[in-house]
Design an enzyme around this catalytic site. Structure first.
Site, short mmCIF file in Angstrom:
data_model
loop_
_atom_site.label_atom_id
_atom_site.label_comp_id
_atom_site.label_asym_id
_atom_site.label_seq_id
_atom_site.Cartn_x
_atom_site.Cartn_y
_atom_site.Cartn_z
N TYR A 171 58.13 38.54 14.36
CA TYR A 171 58.05 39.45 15.66
C TYR A 171 57.74 38.41 16.97
O TYR A 171 56.71 38.08 16.86
CB TYR A 171 56.85 40.37 15.18
CG TYR A 171 56.57 41.61 16.41
CD1 TYR A 171 57.76 42.36 16.57
CD2 TYR A 171 55.49 41.79 16.80
CE1 TYR A 171 57.34 43.45 17.64
CE2 TYR A 171 55.04 42.76 17.84
CZ TYR A 171 56.12 43.75 18.10
OH TYR A 171 56.19 44.50 19.24
N TYR A 213 52.41 51.70 9.70
CA TYR A 213 51.81 50.31 9.99
C TYR A 213 50.55 50.51 10.98
O TYR A 213 49.35 50.38 10.59
CB TYR A 213 52.63 49.38 10.53
CG TYR A 213 51.87 48.23 11.21
CD1 TYR A 213 51.95 47.17 10.29
CD2 TYR A 213 51.43 48.02 12.24
CE1 TYR A 213 50.89 45.99 10.59
CE2 TYR A 213 50.54 47.01 12.76
CZ TYR A 213 50.73 45.93 11.83
OH TYR A 213 49.81 44.65 12.35
N HIS A 214 50.98 51.31 11.91
CA HIS A 214 49.76 51.51 12.95
C HIS A 214 48.92 52.30 12.46
O HIS A 214 47.68 52.58 13.12
CB HIS A 214 50.46 51.76 14.56
CG HIS A 214 51.22 50.63 15.07
ND1 HIS A 214 52.37 50.46 14.93
CD2 HIS A 214 50.53 49.61 15.73
CE1 HIS A 214 52.62 49.18 15.70
NE2 HIS A 214 51.47 48.88 15.97
N LYS A 233 40.75 52.55 29.69
CA LYS A 233 41.86 51.97 29.18
C LYS A 233 42.97 51.60 30.52
O LYS A 233 43.81 52.32 30.68
CB LYS A 233 42.50 52.65 27.92
CG LYS A 233 41.82 52.75 26.81
CD LYS A 233 41.84 51.23 26.10
CE LYS A 233 43.39 50.90 25.44
NZ LYS A 233 43.24 49.50 25.10
N ASP A 269 48.17 49.19 27.97
CA ASP A 269 47.76 48.81 26.59
C ASP A 269 47.51 50.29 25.89
O ASP A 269 46.43 50.84 26.17
CB ASP A 269 46.67 47.98 26.65
CG ASP A 269 45.89 47.63 25.20
OD1 ASP A 269 46.92 47.92 24.16
OD2 ASP A 269 44.74 47.57 25.13
N HIS A 294 46.63 50.25 22.41
CA HIS A 294 45.74 50.13 21.32
C HIS A 294 44.33 50.78 21.62
O HIS A 294 43.49 49.96 22.25
CB HIS A 294 45.63 48.67 20.96
CG HIS A 294 47.12 48.27 20.30
ND1 HIS A 294 47.98 47.52 21.12
CD2 HIS A 294 47.43 48.38 19.18
CE1 HIS A 294 48.95 47.11 20.11
NE2 HIS A 294 48.42 47.61 19.04
#
Length: 677
Positions: A22, A176-177, A545, A549, A551
């Site tokens: 990646y 995945y996340h 935040k 981003d 996450h």
């Protein structure tokens, strides 16, 4: 008889999976050079990492893009960037995965036009656009549009690719996340398959795909999964995924051809479990996690990309990525893994575990179906709150020592590591001047293009979005006309609006009991005592935040634990400007501001927040920062006025909340409390 005559011929080997890393950073030029080097090293597919402005539909000169350009991926603002990104890489012969979601249609259009300019037959293009917006609402945070319009974009892409780019995977249902956000194996399977059902139902009902072509649609649906270090459970998870997908596609959609029902998936192994402490241990974690998705032939991944050992420290260097590629190559080429049929077939232990997982998943999927499906479960906040709760429970087990992590909560003593002796060179850094260069190049592109054609293309895009016609042809014309990523996204924002996903914080249950004598009970007493001394009913913490981003896992866990410790928590979710964060801090009269940034933009955004707080007369409000922050950057942030910096090695959330209380007391010149945290 000689030894050579006695030797048996080796069995025929299966073809290895696609091997990817990646990658993408800084500029299209730098990323193109990296891709060509990786292909020369034996990588067999490309996996493109786009930067956050590209993923969220902003041009590099937008206020929210500040500090984010080229940080976690390559900026692609227009057709010129895409040409450079794939210069001297023949797209008709390349399998390219693009991790892109909200703007997936736009990036596929750019890719198609570049391929046409190379003389490629687009009917032969092979690759994948991730294009799973549901998991963006739940875990990754690069969503732009509301669920309804987002599903339409996905549906239109699938219909277009089936008709025009039939070898392309238009969607990569991405669990995945979900695991990164705390999902259990049951949640990971159930939420991903419920998303697939929502997408396939929408394609079936949209009228763009003839019923007899639904098998072709199903055959191009792929999945992108996670594999953690619990080897047996993760391997069984993939077998359960395979079994349930076969059931769903056969029973719900009537797909008779077993080849079209095949569960096709790629994998990146778990980044959640990578540690900043003793990061060399991440290598064996990565190997074990890869084995979970390669050893079982009947559920083997079709493509694998591995994180690097130092991703918990910062951006991996090309050498670090090469190490991860070599791990795959050693397994595929040196071991006998690919010479045997499924080595777990007939195992009663494996079958029992798969049966149990499948049964639990069917129950959870029925629950989601009764809510109205995956989209309704997103909008209600059910899925998000479940993930926040699962993640909180996992963190609580780690803090209590019930879940062991070597080097973090056990076996912490260590010899000095030559890998991290110089932390400043153990990761790659992006030149801060890169952003200015990208913005200047964007200005030059705008100056050179045919503005009349651009405006006509954008007007046609808006008109199409307001109707029911497939959006892909209008998007391809925007690409050819020289429209930018931000212009395409803003045109659709004008029609569809934007969406702020539920945070899941307020509805998450208590994960750590504040029992008598426990650490959390002690912190609760300190919170109450400090609020009383300050003349406030409760201490107020703003969790912010800034930037792009998405996450949000760490921010959510801090918010939940602070709530459980007695704080009043102000958390408005992701994607805020420094100005918005400071305005909220002043309006709510908070006692502390906590900023969470994992994209590397802390050096730009945190000082801006500090300066704005000072100008607003709130210079005494302590600011703490958490994220993937190199040691030199942490020192610079503290010198600029940040009260405390936390990185992944600071895994004790209750202790962090205790530190926040300490910083509030220090900022308000209160005596230290002699109460152990």
């Amino acid at each position: 008889m000689t030894e050579r005559q006695n030797a048996r011929p080796r069995p025929e080997r299966d073809r290895p999976w696609l091997m990817r890393t990646y990658a993408g950073h800084s500029t299209a030029e730098a990323s193109n050079e990296l891709y060509r080097r990786n292909l020369a090293k034996g990588q067999t597919g490309l996996s493109v990492a786009f930067d956050l402005p590209t993923q969220t539909g902003y041009d590099p000169d937008h206020v929210l893009a500040r500090g984010e350009v080229g940080r976690v991926g390559v900026p692609v603002s227009h057709l010129g960037d895409m040409r450079v990104l794939f210069r001297d890489i023949p797209l008709e012969q390349t399998n390219t995965s693009m991790t892109i979601n909200a703007t997936a249609m736009w990036l596929l259009a750019l890719y198609q036009v570049v391929a046409e300019e190379q003389g490629a037959d687009i009917g032969r293009l092979q690759g994948t656009t991730q294009n799973d917006i549901v998991k963006e609402y739940l875990s990754r945070g690069t969503h732009v549009f509301p669920p309804g319009p987002s599903l339409r974009l996905t549906t239109d892409m699938i219909a277009y690719t089936v008709a025009h780019i039939p070898k392309w995977n238009p969607i990569n249902i991405c669990s995945y996340h979900l695991q990164e956000a705390g999902a259990t194996p049951v949640q990971e399977i159930s939420y991903a398959l419920s998303t697939a059902i929502a997408v396939l139902d929408a394609v079936r009902d949209c009228g763009q795909v003839p019923p007899e072509r639904m098998g072709d649609v199903v055959a191009r649906i792929s999945f992108f999964v996670n594999a953690g270090v619990r080897f047996v459970e993760e391997m069984c998870k993939m077998r359960a995924f395979t079994r349930l997908w076969d059931e769903i596609t056969r029973e719900r959609y009537g797909i008779e051809d077993p080849r079209q029902r095949r569960f096709r998936y790629g994998v990146q192994v778990n980044s959640l479990g990578l540690t900043e402490a003793q990061p060399e241990n991440n290598v064996q974690r990565i190997v074990l996690e890869m084995l979970a998705v390669t050893l079982s032939k009947d559920a083997r991944a079709r493509a694998v990309q591995l994180p690097a050992w130092n991703e918990a420290l910062g951006l991996p260097r090309p050498w670090d990525q090469q190490w991860s590629l070599r791990i795959q190559q050693v397994l595929a080429l040196e071991s006998d893994l690919l010479e045997y049929d499924d080595i777990f077939a007939g195992s009663h232990v494996v079958e029992a575990k798969v049966d149990a997982l499948a049964a639990e998943c069917r129950t959870e999927m029925r629950r989601i179906e009764e809510m109205g499906g995956a989209m309704a479960a997103v909008e209600s906040g059910y899925l998000k709150s479940q993930l926040v709760a699962s993640h909180a429970e996992r963190r609580a087990r780690i803090e209590a020592g019930e879940e062991k992590i070597v080097g973090v909560n056990c076996h912490e003593s260590t010899e000095p590591s030559p890998l991290t002796a110089d932390l400043d060179t153990a990761i790659m850094t992006v030149d801060p001047a890169n952003e200015d260069r990208v913005v200047r190049a964007l200005d030059a592109w705008r100056d050179r293009r045919d503005e009349t054609r651009v405006q006509e293309a954008l007007a046609a895009l808006k008109k199409t979005a307001a109707g029911e016609t497939n959006l892909m042809p209008a998007t391809v014309e925007c690409a050819r006309a020289g429209v930018t990523t931000g212009e395409w996204a803003w045109a659709l924002r004008d029609v569809f609006g934007e969406f702020r996903a539920p945070t899941g914080v307020s509805s998450a249950p208590v994960a750590v009991a504040a029992g008598q004598g426990g650490a959390l009970a002690s912190v609760r007493r300190r919170v109450a005592r400090t609020a009383e001394e300050l003349g406030s009913a409760r201490l107020r913490l703003l969790v912010g935040k800034p930037g792009l981003d998405g996450h949000s896992n760490g921010a959510e866990q801090i918010a939940v634990r602070a709530r459980d410790a007695g704080f009043e928590v102000v958390y408005q979710g992701i994607r805020l400007t420094p100005e918005q964060i400071v305005s909220a801090a002043v309006a709510e009269d908070v006692h502390c501001v906590g900023l969470s940034i994992l994209s590397g933009s802390h050096a730009e955004l945190v000082p801006d927040v500090l300066a704005r707080l000072r100008r607003a007369g709130a210079r005494d409000v302590p600011v703490i920062v958490g994220g993937i922050i190199p040691a030199a950057d942490a020192e610079a942030l503290r010198a600029a006025g940040v009260a405390a910096v936390f990185t992944p090695k600071d895994f004790g959330i209750t202790q962090i909340i205790g530190r926040i209380v300490d910083e509030i007391r220090t900022a308000n010149q209160l005596d230290p409390l002699e109460v152990p945290a």
